[in-house]
Design an enzyme around this catalytic site. Structure first.
Site, PDB file in Angstrom:
ATOM      1  N   HIS A  42       0.943  -1.105  -0.287  1.00  0.00           N
ATOM      2  CA  HIS A  42      -0.104   0.119  -0.335  1.00  0.00           C
ATOM      3  C   HIS A  42       0.496   1.389   0.351  1.00  0.00           C
ATOM      4  CE1 HIS A  42      -2.782   2.885   1.063  1.00  0.00           C
ATOM      5  NE2 HIS A  42      -3.872   1.348   1.702  1.00  0.00           N
TER       6      HIS A  42
ATOM      7  N   GLU B 129      -1.094   1.348  -5.568  1.00  0.00           N
ATOM      8  CA  GLU B 129      -1.179   0.094  -3.890  1.00  0.00           C
ATOM      9  C   GLU B 129      -0.903  -0.676  -5.597  1.00  0.00           C
ATOM     10  OE1 GLU B 129      -3.789   0.704  -1.528  1.00  0.00           O
ATOM     11  OE2 GLU B 129      -4.075   1.845  -1.437  1.00  0.00           O
TER      12      GLU B 129
HETATM   13  O1  TA6 Z   1      -6.221   1.268  -0.651  1.00  0.00           O
HETATM   14  C1  TA6 Z   1      -7.325   2.926  -0.124  1.00  0.00           C
HETATM   15  C2  TA6 Z   1      -7.766   2.275   1.112  1.00  0.00           C
HETATM   16  O2  TA6 Z   1      -8.671   1.115   1.418  1.00  0.00           O
HETATM   17  C3  TA6 Z   1      -8.757   2.922   1.115  1.00  0.00           C
HETATM   18  O3  TA6 Z   1     -10.150   2.975   1.139  1.00  0.00           O
HETATM   19  C4  TA6 Z   1      -8.656   3.965   2.800  1.00  0.00           C
HETATM   20  O4  TA6 Z   1      -9.450   4.054   3.271  1.00  0.00           O
HETATM   21  C5  TA6 Z   1      -6.854   4.058   2.869  1.00  0.00           C
HETATM   22  O5  TA6 Z   1      -6.949   2.584   2.289  1.00  0.00           O
HETATM   23  C6  TA6 Z   1      -6.181   3.607   4.140  1.00  0.00           C
HETATM   24  O6  TA6 Z   1      -6.365   2.591   5.236  1.00  0.00           O
HETATM   25  P1  TA6 Z   1      -6.524   2.683   6.118  1.00  0.00           P
HETATM   26  O7  TA6 Z   1      -6.374   1.741   6.949  1.00  0.00           O
HETATM   27  O8  TA6 Z   1      -4.885   2.521   6.164  1.00  0.00           O
HETATM   28  O9  TA6 Z   1      -7.151   4.081   7.119  1.00  0.00           O
END
Ligand code: TA6
Length: 309
Positions: free
Chosen positions: A174, A277
């Site tokens: 990510h 990602e």
């Molecule tokens: O990858 C994108 C995502 O899934 C978004 O929907 C967003 O909420 C983000 O990841 C961050 O997630 P986190 O749990 O690190 O706040």
């Protein structure tokens, strides 16, 4: 969040330090950190979460964005390269299951380090199995992460199914990339792809041209195998995101309002980051047969920005 084992930093430095190229030290809040410095780049890795936090190749600005705020309440660091595993997003059935799985909040350990012939440094990490995650994932599936720090940053996340049943799982690196101003960048490589727009109830859309970001963006591009290029005209830089073993690309920026609610991006932080990602998620979820292994590989590098005509 799993608890980190007591770490003997002197012993770790002797065992894995490669004569000072790798230094283990305690970071903010007692978090174990690994600093990597060689002739090509500098990097920092958190053993909590197996999370690469920084990578700066020689002559470049930092390529990976990291919030100035240290994590609190068992959360992962905001920024770097969180490892999402063995699910992506919310757990399918368990409301208490942590978003994006438990790998990013669990302790990892280093199992080996090496100097590579051209000057890069390679580290091998392994997720330490915790009893408190067994209710969500009771399966014997060792997870390893190989990180190569050099003029390129390469990461390989490998899942091994040691059970005698097929297992379905998701994974993602990510990655938060540092950009001059997210409103000025263009992301190439996804044109004509199909994405599910999480800001619009997961509806399906077709990407027209490069991705630009002028509002909250949360898109899951499915069936995408190509490299992405993040063009940053203000910093005269192009970041190449190459991948293998990944069928999904996620592009995310929370934008102002959501960033303010999240509270850990720092002031204006959302303007200086974009997540691109490399993943296997939603309709690209993996199924591993008994004994099967899957590797998700990424390679990041910087090139000079050349305007496209
Ligand atoms: O990858 C994108 C995502 O899934 C978004 O929907 C967003 O909420 C983000 O990841 C961050 O997630 P986190 O749990 O690190 O706040």
């Amino acid at each position: 969040m799993g608890t980190a084992p007591n770490i003997d930093y002197t012993l770790m430095n002797t065992r894995f330090g490669l004569g000072g190229q790798i230094v283990f030290k305690e970071g903010a809040g007692g978090m174990p950190l690994v600093m990597v410095t060689n002739s090509q780049a500098h990097a920092q890795i958190s053993l909590q979460g197996g999370q690469l936090l920084r990578w700066t190749p020689g002559g470049q600005r930092p390529v990976i964005w990291l919030s100035p705020q240290a994590p609190a309440n068992g959360k992962p660091w905001r920024g770097g390269v969180p490892v999402c595993w063995p699910w992506f997003g919310p757990h399918a059935t368990e409301t208490h299951g942590p978003t994006h799985g438990f790998a990013r909040t669990s302790p990892w350990e280093i199992t080996a380090t090496a100097r590579l012939p051209q000057g890069a440094t390679r580290l091998w990490l392994r997720l330490i199995t915790q009893t408190d995650t067994q209710s969500w994932w009771p399966h014997a599936t060792p997870l390893t992460l190989q990180i190569t720090v050099g003029t390129k940053l390469e990461m390989t996340l490998t899942t091994q199914n040691n059970t005698d049943i097929p297992l379905t799982l998701s994974d993602a690196l990510h990655t938060y990339f540092a950009v001059s101003d997210v409103r000025q960048i263009k992301i190439h490589g996804l044109a004509h792809g199909t994405y599910l727009d999480k800001t619009a109830g997961g509806t399906r859309h077709s990407q027209q041209g490069p991705v630009t970001i002028t509002a909250e963006t949360d898109r899951v591009y499915v069936d995408t195998l190509t490299d992405c290029l993040i063009d940053d005209p203000l910093w005269r830089r192009r970041i190449r995101v190459a991948k293998r073993g990944s069928r999904t690309t996620v592009v995310w920026n929370p934008w102002e309002e959501k960033a303010a609610k999240m509270g850990d991006l720092g002031p204006q932080g959302y303007l200086n980051m974009v997540c691109v990602e490399s993943a296997n998620a939603l309709e690209n979820t993996l199924t591993l047969a008994p004994g099967e292994q899957h590797s998700l590989w990424v390679s990041y590098s910087c090139e000079e920005f050349k305007p496209r005509t």
